[in-house]
Every structure is written in C-alpha cells, then in structure tokens.
Design a protein around this motif. Structure first.
Motif, short mmCIF file in Angstrom:
data_model
loop_
_atom_site.label_atom_id
_atom_site.label_comp_id
_atom_site.label_asym_id
_atom_site.label_seq_id
_atom_site.Cartn_x
_atom_site.Cartn_y
_atom_site.Cartn_z
N CYS A 138 81.50 32.26 103.49
CA CYS A 138 82.50 32.47 102.44
C CYS A 138 83.52 33.49 102.94
O CYS A 138 83.15 34.58 103.40
N PRO A 160 87.84 26.88 105.05
CA PRO A 160 87.12 26.59 103.79
C PRO A 160 85.62 26.80 103.96
O PRO A 160 85.03 26.42 104.98
N SER A 172 81.98 19.93 95.85
CA SER A 172 82.70 21.20 95.79
C SER A 172 84.04 21.03 95.09
O SER A 172 84.62 19.94 95.08
N SER A 173 84.51 22.12 94.51
CA SER A 173 85.85 22.19 93.92
C SER A 173 86.38 23.59 94.13
O SER A 173 85.62 24.53 94.38
N THR A 174 87.69 23.75 94.06
CA THR A 174 88.30 25.07 94.32
C THR A 174 89.54 25.25 93.48
O THR A 174 90.20 24.27 93.08
N GLN A 177 93.70 25.68 97.54
CA GLN A 177 93.46 25.11 98.85
C GLN A 177 94.08 25.99 99.94
O GLN A 177 95.02 26.76 99.67
N TYR A 191 85.57 28.97 94.86
CA TYR A 191 84.98 27.68 95.24
C TYR A 191 83.69 27.51 94.45
O TYR A 191 82.88 28.44 94.36
#
Length: 410
Positions: A138, A160, A172-174, A177, A191
């Motif tokens: 991370c 990422p 996954s989603s954020t 970007q 994230y």
C-alpha cells in the motif's frame, strides 16, 4: 415332484450365495489413498476418488463403478464429471467424481459402488470465512510541491496496491486512479478490496500538494533480509522511511513506493524514495528489500515401503505405486528427480530390494524428498507351501533316522 423342485431351488440358492461370497472376498471398492473425507469452502471444485481392487486380465471390461449422493444416482454431465481410469499394468480401475462450483447443498455423503460392495466418502463444506484480504504494498503518503507561478494543481502517479486472499478472486475499487490531477491541499485516496465472501480490506494514503520550492537531499538504508511467511510466497518487511533535508523547509519524510511495513515477494524489490520539487525528482534514493525462501516443498501421496508377492515357480512379479507429487509455497515450478530413474510399474524378482527416492526442488533450491523400498517375496499362491513343507519334512526324517540308528546301536 414339489420336493424335487424345492431341492433344486435350494441348490441354486446355495450356489449363488457361494459365488457372491467368492466375488466379495476377491474384490472390494475402497477410497483412493484411504481418503474418505474431504473438507473445504463453498464455491470450489472437489474431486472424490474410489478404486476397484480387482486384478482382472487385460481383456476384462471395466467394472461398473457407480456414484450416488445421499442414495440418489449421479450421472456424468452438468455439475458432475465422472472419469474411469484403467491401469493396464497393475490391473485396477479408479473412478474420479468431480463436483464443480460446489454449493452448500453438496455437503454430505457420496457413495461409490462396484464389485464386492462399495465405499462412502464424505464432503464437508463451510461458508465460514471472516478473514479480510491481505493488502500488498500500500503506498505511503505522497508529498509534491509546486513552484511559484505554476498552476495550483499537479498530475500525480503511484504504483497501485493489490490484495491476496485464501478465497480468491479479490475485487478492487478506488476513489482515485494513478495519474489523477490533485489540487493544493491534502486528498485521501482509498482502495477497497473484497473477497467473494464480502470481507473487506482497505489501503488509504494521502496525496498532498504544497506550494513553495525545495532544494533537498536524502539517503536510504537497506533493511535486513527476511524469509517468507510460513506457507506463503511473500515476506513481511519493515523499512525505514528516510528523511529529506531541505534548505528552505527543513526536514520532512521522503515519499516512497511502499509503506513502512508491507508484504514483498521472493527476491529483491527496489523501493524508490523521493524528495520532489513540483512533481519532479529533486533528490532520491533506493531501498533494496530482499525476501528469501527457505521453506521445503510439501510432498503428497508418498508411498510407504511395500512387498510384492511372487507366486512359486514365477521368475518375477510387477511392482506398482502412485507417483508422489509436491507443491511449494512460492507457487513456482517444483522440479522432480527420481533415483533410480524408474517409473511404475517395474519388474522385481524374489529377494530383490529396490530403494526409490523422489527429490522435489523449488525455485530457491529447497529440496524435499520421498523415499521407500520395494521387496520381492515368495507368496500369493497356496502352491508356495511346498517351499516351506519340503525342508521341514527333510529335517524331521533326518532326526527320525538318527534316533533309530542310536537305539539300534544300544
């Protein structure tokens, strides 16, 4: 007349009982490797295997191995796949039942029936999974500084993060970007990672855009090498975030590609730490993180030592065994070496002993082994009694003759 018919029927019944008993004594259906219970989580594919222990001639047809679930017959097709395998040398048959994309309703007892009876294999499934995915690398907080007179925003990028889980896949989603535009101030990037049981893990870091100029220097310190976590392909490493020394704004932490404590893959991973000037590198250094693997491959289906019964008068017999396999925590290819260079089946004579060794080597040269021995012995037929009775008779006769001679001389 009725009495004669009754006697005939009784004779036929007795004959059938004797034949059934003979077949049951000669043949049996058993779970392969003695595995009669399989456990796991819903959604995976599972394979159940049973074996018909008959020893037919090469021309004999395959036995009718039949599968059922909770007394309901199973046929090949749909969510089930049934494969029947015949080993031409060892003369046995094996049936493999594949249960695809398992559901909780698939939990229960599966039965495999054939000549001489059948066997039951239990499948125990569970929906319990409360463990969130593990986030790998991370990013740490990112700091960028504008030059005076520049527009009040910057396009900022990062590597990422991703996540691993015991029950993939992980989605996954954020909120942002890489290469997004950030205005002056601090923005939190989040994230979110979900496994298929909706257990969630998060990676959060701040992106800060500052006004001003910098003239910075920085130096990095490499952490000590670590080994992989047990059963995993990554190691947990803590790095020291270096401090930027700036002539105008004083010391501040460098922006690195990863946070202080993260999971790294096997090998060497460079981590770049930067003191930036308006998004461009003013000073940077590289931390090299090294993770080694000293965990041995895990061997499955390693045979135990066994003997091969060779009938009297025969020159040799046939030895056969299930080939062992191995998996490794690294997920890489495991090389297999067999000493001597043989594969089942093999011919073996009476009194001969064959020592078999399998060596399994992972990409880090960690080696596990499986070893057993095969011995050819006299057996397998009642005619072999001659090999034991004749010596005993000879000894008894010699003793008797000796006693007679001794008595006569007295």
């Amino acid at each position: 007349m009725n009495s004669i018919m009754f006697m005939h029927l009784a004779f036929i019944y007795s004959l059938v009982v004797v034949l059934v008993a003979a077949v049951s004594a000669q043949f049996a259906v058993i779970p392969v490797g003695g595995i009669d219970q399989v456990t796991g989580l819903v959604g995976e594919d599972y394979i159940l295997r049973c074996e018909q222990t008959l020893r037919p001639t090469a021309d004999d047809p395959a036995p009718d191995l039949r599968w059922s679930f909770e007394t309901v017959a199973i046929t090949d097709g749909g969510k089930y796949e049934i494969n029947l395998k015949k080993n031409e040398s060892a003369k046995y048959f094996m049936s493999a039942l594949t249960i695809k994309n398992s559901e909780l309703s698939d939990d229960g007892d599966y039965r495999c029936d054939g000549l001489g009876g059948g066997t039951t294999i239990s499948l125990e499934l569970s929906l319990v999974d409360s463990t969130a995915p593990t986030v790998v690398i991370c990013p740490t907080n990112i700091f960028r500084t504008l030059k005076r007179g520049d527009p009040p925003f910057l396009m900022i990028s990062w590597s990422p993060p991703f996540a691993i889980d015991v029950n993939p896949p992980v989605t996954s989603s954020t909120t942002h970007q890489p290469n997004s535009v950030f205005s002056i101030g601090t923005t939190t990037v989040t994230y979110t990672f979900l496994d298929r049981f909706q257990n969630a893990a998060f990676c959060r870091f701040n992106v800060t855009v500052l006004e001003g100029t910098m003239n910075s220097s920085v130096s990095c310190q490499n952490p000590a090498s670590v080994t992989t976590l047990p059963g995993n392909s990554v190691g947990e490493v803590t790095i020291t975030i270096p401090t930027c020394q700036d002539s105008e704004d004083g010391p501040f932490p460098a922006s690195c590609d990863s946070s202080e404590t993260v999971f790294y893959p096997i090998g060497s991973t460079p981590v770049t730490c930067t003191c930036s000037d308006n998004g461009l590198a003013s000073a940077r250094c590289v931390i090299t993180v090294t993770v080694s693997d000293d965990e041995l491959p895990v061997v499955s289906y390693c045979p135990t030592s066994f003997t091969v019964d060779i009938p009297g008068g025969a020159s040799d017999g046939t030895a056969n065994w299930d080939i062992p396999t191995a998996t490794d925590n690294s997920g890489g290819m495991v090389d297999v070496t067999v000493i001597p260079n043989i594969s089942p089946p093999i011919d073996i004579s009476v009194g001969r002993v064959v020592y078999v060794q399998y060596f399994f080597t992972d990409p880090s040269q960690n080696a596990a082994q499986c070893q057993f021995q095969i011995r050819g012995v006299i057996g397998g037929s009642s005619s072999n009694i001659v090999y034991y009775i004749i010596p005993v008779v000879v000894v008894v006769m010699l003793v008797f003759v000796g006693i007679v001679i001794f008595i006569c001389r007295r």
